[in-house]
Every structure is written in structure tokens, then in C-alpha cells.
Design a protein around this motif. Structure first.
Motif, PDB file in Angstrom:
ATOM      1  N   VAL A  55       0.862  -1.178   0.000  1.00  0.00           N
ATOM      2  CA  VAL A  55       0.000   0.000   0.000  1.00  0.00           C
ATOM      3  C   VAL A  55       0.899   1.229   0.000  1.00  0.00           C
ATOM      4  N   VAL A  56       0.605   2.203  -0.865  1.00  0.00           N
ATOM      5  CA  VAL A  56       1.374   3.442  -0.925  1.00  0.00           C
ATOM      6  C   VAL A  56       0.496   4.591  -0.444  1.00  0.00           C
ATOM      7  N   ILE A  57       1.025   5.378   0.484  1.00  0.00           N
ATOM      8  CA  ILE A  57       0.339   6.563   1.003  1.00  0.00           C
ATOM      9  C   ILE A  57       1.012   7.788   0.406  1.00  0.00           C
ATOM     10  N   ASP A  58       0.264   8.607  -0.337  1.00  0.00           N
ATOM     11  CA  ASP A  58       0.856   9.757  -1.004  1.00  0.00           C
ATOM     12  C   ASP A  58       0.910  10.966  -0.075  1.00  0.00           C
ATOM     13  N   ARG A  59       1.534  12.022  -0.554  1.00  0.00           N
ATOM     14  CA  ARG A  59       1.760  13.205   0.290  1.00  0.00           C
ATOM     15  C   ARG A  59       0.450  13.899   0.666  1.00  0.00           C
ATOM     16  N   ALA A  60      -0.531  13.859  -0.225  1.00  0.00           N
ATOM     17  CA  ALA A  60      -1.805  14.499   0.104  1.00  0.00           C
ATOM     18  C   ALA A  60      -2.409  13.906   1.370  1.00  0.00           C
ATOM     19  N   ARG A  61      -2.352  12.589   1.508  1.00  0.00           N
ATOM     20  CA  ARG A  61      -2.893  11.951   2.712  1.00  0.00           C
ATOM     21  C   ARG A  61      -1.977  12.155   3.911  1.00  0.00           C
ATOM     22  N   LEU A  62      -0.671  12.249   3.659  1.00  0.00           N
ATOM     23  CA  LEU A  62       0.252  12.517   4.757  1.00  0.00           C
ATOM     24  C   LEU A  62      -0.030  13.864   5.414  1.00  0.00           C
ATOM     25  N   ASP A 136       4.744  16.020   7.597  1.00  0.00           N
ATOM     26  CA  ASP A 136       4.982  17.031   6.570  1.00  0.00           C
ATOM     27  C   ASP A 136       6.425  17.043   6.069  1.00  0.00           C
ATOM     28  N   ARG A 137       7.292  16.212   6.661  1.00  0.00           N
ATOM     29  CA  ARG A 137       8.651  16.070   6.132  1.00  0.00           C
ATOM     30  C   ARG A 137       8.751  14.926   5.120  1.00  0.00           C
ATOM     31  N   LEU A 138       7.662  14.180   4.963  1.00  0.00           N
ATOM     32  CA  LEU A 138       7.704  12.974   4.130  1.00  0.00           C
ATOM     33  C   LEU A 138       7.066  13.213   2.767  1.00  0.00           C
ATOM     34  N   GLY A 139       7.563  12.468   1.776  1.00  0.00           N
ATOM     35  CA  GLY A 139       6.991  12.528   0.440  1.00  0.00           C
ATOM     36  C   GLY A 139       5.996  11.434   0.173  1.00  0.00           C
ATOM     37  N   ARG A 140       6.270  10.235   0.718  1.00  0.00           N
ATOM     38  CA  ARG A 140       5.342   9.127   0.585  1.00  0.00           C
ATOM     39  C   ARG A 140       5.748   8.027   1.565  1.00  0.00           C
ATOM     40  N   VAL A 141       4.841   7.080   1.744  1.00  0.00           N
ATOM     41  CA  VAL A 141       5.061   5.922   2.608  1.00  0.00           C
ATOM     42  C   VAL A 141       4.632   4.686   1.835  1.00  0.00           C
ATOM     43  N   SER A 165      11.551  10.683   2.690  1.00  0.00           N
ATOM     44  CA  SER A 165      11.526  12.129   2.871  1.00  0.00           C
ATOM     45  C   SER A 165      11.088  12.839   1.602  1.00  0.00           C
ATOM     46  N   ALA A 166      10.439  13.977   1.781  1.00  0.00           N
ATOM     47  CA  ALA A 166      10.001  14.780   0.646  1.00  0.00           C
ATOM     48  C   ALA A 166      11.206  15.385  -0.067  1.00  0.00           C
ATOM     49  N   GLY A 167      11.109  15.479  -1.388  1.00  0.00           N
ATOM     50  CA  GLY A 167      12.151  16.094  -2.192  1.00  0.00           C
ATOM     51  C   GLY A 167      11.762  17.502  -2.602  1.00  0.00           C
ATOM     52  N   SER A 552     -11.056   6.292  -0.596  1.00  0.00           N
ATOM     53  CA  SER A 552     -10.065   5.242  -0.360  1.00  0.00           C
ATOM     54  C   SER A 552     -10.459   4.467   0.885  1.00  0.00           C
ATOM     55  N   GLY A 553     -10.083   3.194   0.914  1.00  0.00           N
ATOM     56  CA  GLY A 553     -10.442   2.359   2.054  1.00  0.00           C
ATOM     57  C   GLY A 553      -9.492   1.187   2.206  1.00  0.00           C
ATOM     58  N   SER A 554      -9.481   0.625   3.405  1.00  0.00           N
ATOM     59  CA  SER A 554      -8.613  -0.513   3.709  1.00  0.00           C
ATOM     60  C   SER A 554      -9.308  -1.352   4.771  1.00  0.00           C
ATOM     61  N   LEU A 555      -9.261  -2.675   4.599  1.00  0.00           N
ATOM     62  CA  LEU A 555      -9.911  -3.589   5.538  1.00  0.00           C
ATOM     63  C   LEU A 555      -9.013  -4.789   5.775  1.00  0.00           C
ATOM     64  N   ALA A 556      -8.953  -5.227   7.036  1.00  0.00           N
ATOM     65  CA  ALA A 556      -8.210  -6.436   7.385  1.00  0.00           C
ATOM     66  C   ALA A 556      -9.072  -7.277   8.326  1.00  0.00           C
ATOM     67  N   TRP A 557      -9.349  -8.501   7.922  1.00  0.00           N
ATOM     68  CA  TRP A 557     -10.017  -9.476   8.787  1.00  0.00           C
ATOM     69  C   TRP A 557      -9.042 -10.620   9.003  1.00  0.00           C
ATOM     70  N   THR A 558      -8.738 -10.899  10.267  1.00  0.00           N
ATOM     71  CA  THR A 558      -7.706 -11.879  10.578  1.00  0.00           C
ATOM     72  C   THR A 558      -8.161 -12.819  11.679  1.00  0.00           C
ATOM     73  N   ASP A 559      -8.001 -14.106  11.428  1.00  0.00           N
ATOM     74  CA  ASP A 559      -8.192 -15.131  12.451  1.00  0.00           C
ATOM     75  C   ASP A 559      -6.815 -15.455  13.012  1.00  0.00           C
ATOM     76  N   SER A 560      -6.498 -14.891  14.174  1.00  0.00           N
ATOM     77  CA  SER A 560      -5.176 -15.025  14.767  1.00  0.00           C
ATOM     78  C   SER A 560      -5.290 -15.780  16.084  1.00  0.00           C
ATOM     79  N   ASN A 561      -4.492 -16.839  16.237  1.00  0.00           N
ATOM     80  CA  ASN A 561      -4.577 -17.676  17.422  1.00  0.00           C
ATOM     81  C   ASN A 561      -3.183 -18.073  17.913  1.00  0.00           C
ATOM     82  N   VAL A 562      -3.119 -18.310  19.222  1.00  0.00           N
ATOM     83  CA  VAL A 562      -1.890 -18.777  19.850  1.00  0.00           C
ATOM     84  C   VAL A 562      -1.839 -20.295  19.778  1.00  0.00           C
TER      85      VAL A 562
END
Length: 676
Positions: A55-62, A136-141, A165-167, A552-562
Motif C-alpha cells: 500500500v502506498v500513502i501519497d503526500r496528500a494523505r500525509l 509534513d517532512r515525508l513525500g510518501r510511505v 523524505s520529501a524532495g 479510499s479504504g482498507s480492511l483487514a479481517w484476521t483469524d489469529s490464534n496462539v
């Protein structure tokens, strides 16, 4: 172990080790033979990068996070979590480990977080200093879920979070903003990005401070209760300059200090650091990336009794040093192949200095010292092979790890030696493999799949440092084994055009020897290896644009067990602590094209348990955030932000009847100035 002065001196020496000749300009009447373009970035991703769930997060969302904090931005990627639901204003810094894919957490990062290629985890604790990383110091993630790999890949068992970092193309010559909220708390930041010859520099700073909100419910407050006060600053300097038409030098320095008060008056914590790095990137026929860094960090923490309200533990210093580097080359093997050959090294050295105190009197009862050194040398090789519409990738990583010089010393208040342990040194080789492929079906469809293994060493904190969240004490364990990951995933991407994208991923990850805080008695836990944490689930990411509207949206469904046997058999089949089954986030934004932006974000985090035995439930919560940027003149904008607009009750900690709460409704207003 390096002293504080020598650590700081090493950081400053590295930060200033930039050749002044790099800034010299060619005479005006002598144009360069080749155009010189500097980017400030590392090497481009390889062709097979889409084989993994990214997943890439652009500067507008940052720039439009309601809280203005990087952990809030990362929260837009479903599956991202810290140990607790608090952000870096109202949590203990040592609880800010980053993880993905519901692999559980014990406050240590299971995801590798890189800033311009440099690992950001604290050398002793493994937490991420989020308050020192300003969006605000970042260009993308770029977030890659699943077993990480490549440079510094040991530690990326849950994934990799790359902060870039932003250029110059993203920054104005001068920018700044100042905001205040409805509790009279303030946030101020500024940057200056001048051109220097064919290169550029970026100077930046940020200061956040406030009285904080009440984390303790009104019904549980006592005279000693206190707001979550915070006062944090950070500053950075970054240089980018060409050494040749296709080679550039990047140098970065950062300093920060963060002070917080949690729950009770006197329960103060601090974290501080000085980081520096130098990087040389070549983009010629033999592309290469050479990096060296040093980190000098410190941490302190005071624990206050919830019954006598006296000091019970003063972890007054935890100095640590991180030193590392990498060398990666990409030999030219023809247009069908992109190969990576590399080596990296990380060394973490640190120790704690603490005093235990009587809850009845507040007087010192014991003085403790503990610490050690961890190191990892990694060698890796990988190749991407393009065969028409199909891209295959495969690689191997070998790590030589060492855990050494571990010790624990305790003396009475009078100085008498009561405990003196020197733990045996350990070392070994571990290998990790990964392979994957991506196939372009056509008409916007792309199929992908990958399998991988991974490694994480226990941190110095897990091995040697006890901690207290009163009344629960958690003991360290110098015998902890390395965590090992095995996993695979398959996914499909659909892009019907340039303005829409949908990604669906199914995964199955198993973390063997997972380190967990295991209950071993009343109000007593110990860090122990459990057999495994098994996480299987589905991740969905989507974004679409209709003119000026972006969804934009993101979803995670996880069956996590010990999976657990032996002494921890009671944990078998339970969900890992602090791990929700369902998480999703949705953002609807409007952008004018002239600088205006309106956005609203709905975020849901499902039920999760405070502890390993599933006795204390943290209820599900759904929050609404809002952001507005409204231009009012040349280079000036009004900024309005709202956190938890519906004022939902966010339970961040629960031990019996005692609870802590997260951020209530908070409204910010301010201005942003940009000068070209």
C-alpha cells in the motif's frame, strides 16, 4: 558500551561528514556534459515488488491526518497496530512498537520501519519514536505486509514500512504551520528547503506541547490523577548533492526529545535521541546503494503506585547505541533480469539504570543495572526475471546473529550485592527464503502470489529489562529464542483505469517461538517464547477518483490464534493480546486543484483483549475524523482538524476495573504558510 558524550560525538561527526566540494557549482559558461538530477531517494523498487501486498500513502494523505501524527497516517492501512490504541501523546514511548497482520505484540516492533533506508526502531526497546517523525517532512510511505526481506530484513517478520523524505518537487522553499486546539494545546512546525548548487538542503523542526486529556475516567480519578501532559520537539537537517551525473550523496541528521506524564502526577517518561546517516546512491549501469548510520538514544520512566500513589520504580536512564550500514549492488544482467546483491549489519548496545522503591514510603529498596549487545550481519541475493507478462522473483538471505555481554546486577539501598548474573553468549546462522510472482492478465487484472520465511532477534528490552504497569510486573527472559516466520499469500489487483484500483489478498502466516508476555502468577508476567502465533486472513485495499472526489479504504479481517504447549498450555487457541479480528478505515476527500482539501475518515477497530488470558476486553470502537484546508491568499491556508468527532469512548488499557481512555473529541484550528 559507549558513553553518552562519545555517542553524541559520533552522531555529530557523522552528521557533519559532508564534503563541502559537493556544493560547488560549475561555471556558468561550462554546461555539464550530462544533466545532473538529484532526487534524495534510494534505488527504485524492483519489477517484482507488486508480487507482495503493498500500500502506498501519497503526500496528500500525509498532510491531512486529523491528529497531524504519523501513527495516525499509518492507521489508514488496515492491519497496522501499535501495542495499545493510544498515539504518541498519551502512551508510554516503550509501548509504541509497530506490527502488521495481527501477529500480536508485546510493545516491540515486528514490522521493520525505515526512514530513507535507515531502521528507526530504538536499539534497546525496539519501539518507534513516532513523535520525532513529522508527516509534513515525508513525500510518501510504502507499506508491505508480510515477511520482509532485503536490507535490514531481519526483524521484518510482519512487514516493512518505508518512510521516504520529501524532495524539492514536493517542498516549497519555506513552509510553516501553527495550530491550537480546544484544550489550548499547540503544534508548530516549519521547514526551509533551499537549492545549493545542483543539490538541495532541508532544515525542519516541530514542537508539540499541551496539558493533555484525562486518560482516567472521572469516576476513577483521585487527588494524584493527572492529565496526559506532553511536550515534544524534533529537528532535522538533510543534504542531497550530486557526486557525478548518476551518483548522489545524501546526509541526514535528526534530534528529538519527548516528555510525557501518564495517569498520575509524577509518572513521567522521557525519550530522546540523536541520529545521523550518510548514503551514496548510484543509478548507472552498476546501480548501488551504500548507507551508514549511528543512533544515540535514551529513555526514562517513573512508575507510580495506584494504591499509595508513591514512586515504586524509577527507570532513570536507558542509554543505547545503534550502529549499522548496508551495501547493495545491482549488476547488469540484461533487460529481463534485475538482480540485487547485498550485505547489511546492525549492532545494538544498551543498558538500564533503575531504582526500585517501596510503595509505602517511596524510599529506594534496590538498585539495578542490566543490559547487553545484539548484532546481526546479513547477506542477501535476489533476482527478478521478466518473461513477457509474467515476472518471477526468488532470493535468499543468511544472517549471522549474536546475543552477548548480557548481565543483571542488583544491589540493596545500602550497596550490598544481592544478585549478579552474567548470561551466556549465543550466536548462530539463520537462512531466510522468499519467492513470488506477478502475472498481468490484461484488461486491468493482475494475479500475484508469494511465500517467505523470516527472522527476528529478541530485543535487549525483552531479554534484560523488567517493567511495571502497576500493579502488574513483567519480567525479562535472557533465554529467549529467535522468532521465525513462515508464510504465504495470494492476491488479485484490478485497475479498470488510472483513477481506480482494488487489491484483495489472502494470507497465512505462522510466527514460531513468538515472544509474548505470559501470565505466571497474580499480577506477574514474564516474556516467554510460545510455540507460535498463527494468523490467517483477508486484506482489501481500494481507491477511486471521480473528478475532484477521492474515496479510499482498507480492511483487514484476521483469524489469529496462539499455538502453545507446556507451561503455557492455557494460552492454546486464544487470540494474542492487543489483537483485533477486524479493522477497517474509509476516507472520503474532495480536492479543488487550487490547494483546498476536505476529508472525513471513519476508522473501526474490533474487540481485542488486554492480556494473554483474555480476561480483560477492550471494546470495539468506531471513530470519525475530519480535515479541512482552505486557501485564503497567496501561499496561505486555514487548517481545521477534528479528532474523534463523535467523542467515542476509546478504552486503551483495562486491568480489572481500572481503565485508561484514548483521545476524546479534539478540534484544531490554525494556519499554514508556503513560500515558493
Amino acid at each position: 558500551m559507549l558513553t553518552r558524550s562519545s555517542r553524541t560525538g559520533l552522531v555529530l561527526a557523522l552528521a557533519t561528514a559532508v564534503p563541502t566540494g559537493a556544493w560547488a557549482q560549475a561555471p556558468a559558461d561550462t554546461p555539464p556534459a550530462n544533466p545532473i538530477i538529484v532526487t534524495g531517494r534510494g534505488l527504485d523498487t524492483t519489477p517484482a515488488a507488486p508480487a507482495y501486498d503493498q500500500v502506498v500513502i501519497d503526500r496528500a494523505r500525509l498532510l491531512s491526518a486529523a491528529s497531524g501524527r504519523i501513527e495516525d497516517v499509518l492507521g489508514n492501512v488496515a492491519g497496522f497496530q501499535q501495542f495499545r490504541r493510544s498515539d504518541s501523546r498519551s502512551s508510554n514511548p516503550s509501548a509504541q512498537g509497530a506490527t502488521l497482520r495481527a501477529l500480536g505484540g508485546n510493545a516491540t516492533s515486528r514490522a521493520l520501519v525505515l526512514l530513507d533506508g535507515v531502521p528507526m526502531a530504538d536499539p534497546f526497546f525496539g519501539y518507534i519514536p513516532f513523535s520525532a517523525i513529522s508527516p509534513d517532512r515525508l513525500g510518501r510511505v510504502r507499506v508491505t505486509r508480510g515477511g520482509g526481506w532485503g536490507a535490514f530484513g531481519a526483524g521484518a517478520v510482519a512487514g516493512t514500512i518505508e518512510l521516504e523524505s520529501a524532495g524539492l518537487e514536493q517542498l516549497q522553499t519555506a513552509e510553516g504551520q501553527a495550530l491550537v486546539n480546544d484544550r489550548a494545546e499547540t503544534e508548530a512546525s516549519a521547514s526551509f528547503a533551499p537549492r545549493l548548487g545542483d543539490g538541495f538542503a532541508v532544515l525542519s523542526g516541530r514542537w508539540d506541547r499541551g496539558q493533555g486529556f484525562w486518560t482516567t475516567p472521572k469516576s476513577q480519578r483521585v487527588a494524584a490523577s493527572a492529565r496526559a501532559k506532553y511536550d515534544a520537539w524534533s529537528g532535522g537537517i538533510r543534504f542531497v548533492a550530486p557526486l557525478a551525473p548518476d551518483v548522489e550523496l545524501q546526509a541526514r541528521g535528526m534530534a528529538y526529545d519527548d516528555r510525557r506524564t501518564l495517569r498520575f502526577a509524577g509518572a513521567d517518561s522521557t525519550s530522546s535521541g540523536h541520529d545521523a546517516s550518510i548514503r551514496v546512491v548510484g543509478r548507472g549501469r552498476w546501480a548501488f546503494d551504500v548507507l551508514g548510520y549511528v543512533q544515540a538514544r535514551d529513555f526514562s520512566n517513573v512508575v507510580i503506585s495506584s494504591t499509595s500513589f508513591r514512586k515504586t520504580l524509577d527507570q532513570r536512564r536507558t542509554p543505547s547505541t545503534g550502529i549499522g550500514g548496508k551495501l547493495e549492488v545491482r549488476p547488469p544482467l540484461g533487460t529481463a533480469h534485475v538482480a540485487r546483491l547485498g550485505a547489511d549489519i546492525r549492532v545494538a548496545d544498551g543498558g538500564l539504570q533503575e531504582e526500585a522503591c517501596s510503595a509505602a514510603t517511596g524510599l529506594v529498596t534496590a538498585r539495578r543495572r542490566a543490559g547487553g549487545r545484539n548484532a546481526d550481519l546479513g547477506l542477501y541475493a535476489e533476482d527478478d526475471w521478466t518473461i513477457g507478462r509474467l515476472i518471477l522473483t526468488a532470493g535468499m538471505r543468511a544472517d549471522r546473529w549474536t546475543i552477548r555481554d548480557g548481565y543483571f546486577v542488583e544491589r540493596s539501598a545500602a550497596g550490598a550485592l544481592t544478585s549478579n548474573s552474567n548470561f551466556p553468549d549465543r550466536s548462530g546462522w539463520e537462512t531466510s527464503l522468499r519467492a513470488g510472482g506477478v502475472y498481468d492478465v490484461g484488461v486491468g487484472f493482475r494475479l500475484r502470489g508469494a511465500a517467505y520465511t523470516g527472522l527476528r532477534l529478541p530485543t535487549l528490552n525483552e531479554l534484560y529489562r523488567p517493567f511495571v504497569v502497576f500493579p502488574v510486573t513483567t519480567q525479562p527472559n535472557a533465554a529467549l529464542r529467535n522468532e521465525r516466520l513462515r508464510g504465504f499469500e495470494a492476491g488479485i489487483d484490478f485497475s479498470p483505469g488510472e483513477t481506480a484500483h482494488v487489491s484483495l489478498t489472502a494470507f497465512d502466516n505462522r510466527l514460531k517461538n513468538a515472544v509474548a508476555n505470559v501470565t505466571i502468577g497474580p499480577n506477574l508476567r514474564q516474556r516467554r517464547n510460545i510455540d507460535a502465533i498463527r494468523a490467517r486472513g483477508i486484506e482489501v485495499d481500494a481507491d477511486a477518483r471521480w473528478g475532484k472526489v477521492v474515496l479510499s479504504g482498507s480492511l483487514a479481517w484476521t483469524d489469529s490464534n496462539v499455538e502453545s504447549s507446556g507451561a503455557a498450555i492455557g494460552l492454546d487457541g486464544l487470540r494474542p493480546a492487543q489483537t483485533p479480528r477486524l479493522a477497517y478505515t474509509t476516507t472520503l476527500a474532495w480536492e479543488s486543484g487550487e490547494g483546498a482539501r476536505l476529508a472525513a475518515t471513519v476508522r473501526h477497530t474490533g474487540n481485542q483483549f488486554e492480556d494473554d488470558l483474555e480476561t480483560d476486553l477492550l471494546p470495539a470502537v468506531t471513530t470519525l475524523d475530519a480535515f479541512a484546508r482552505l486557501p485564503v491568499g497567496q501561499g496561505a491556508s486555514v487548517i481545521l482538524r477534528a479528532e474523534n468527532l463523535t467523542n467515542e469512548r476509546i478504552v486503551t488499557r483495562k486491568q480489572g476495573a481500572s481503565i485508561d481512555l484514548g483521545t476524546p473529541r479534539t478540534v484544531w484550528a490554525g494556519v499554514r504558510i508556503s513560500l515558493p
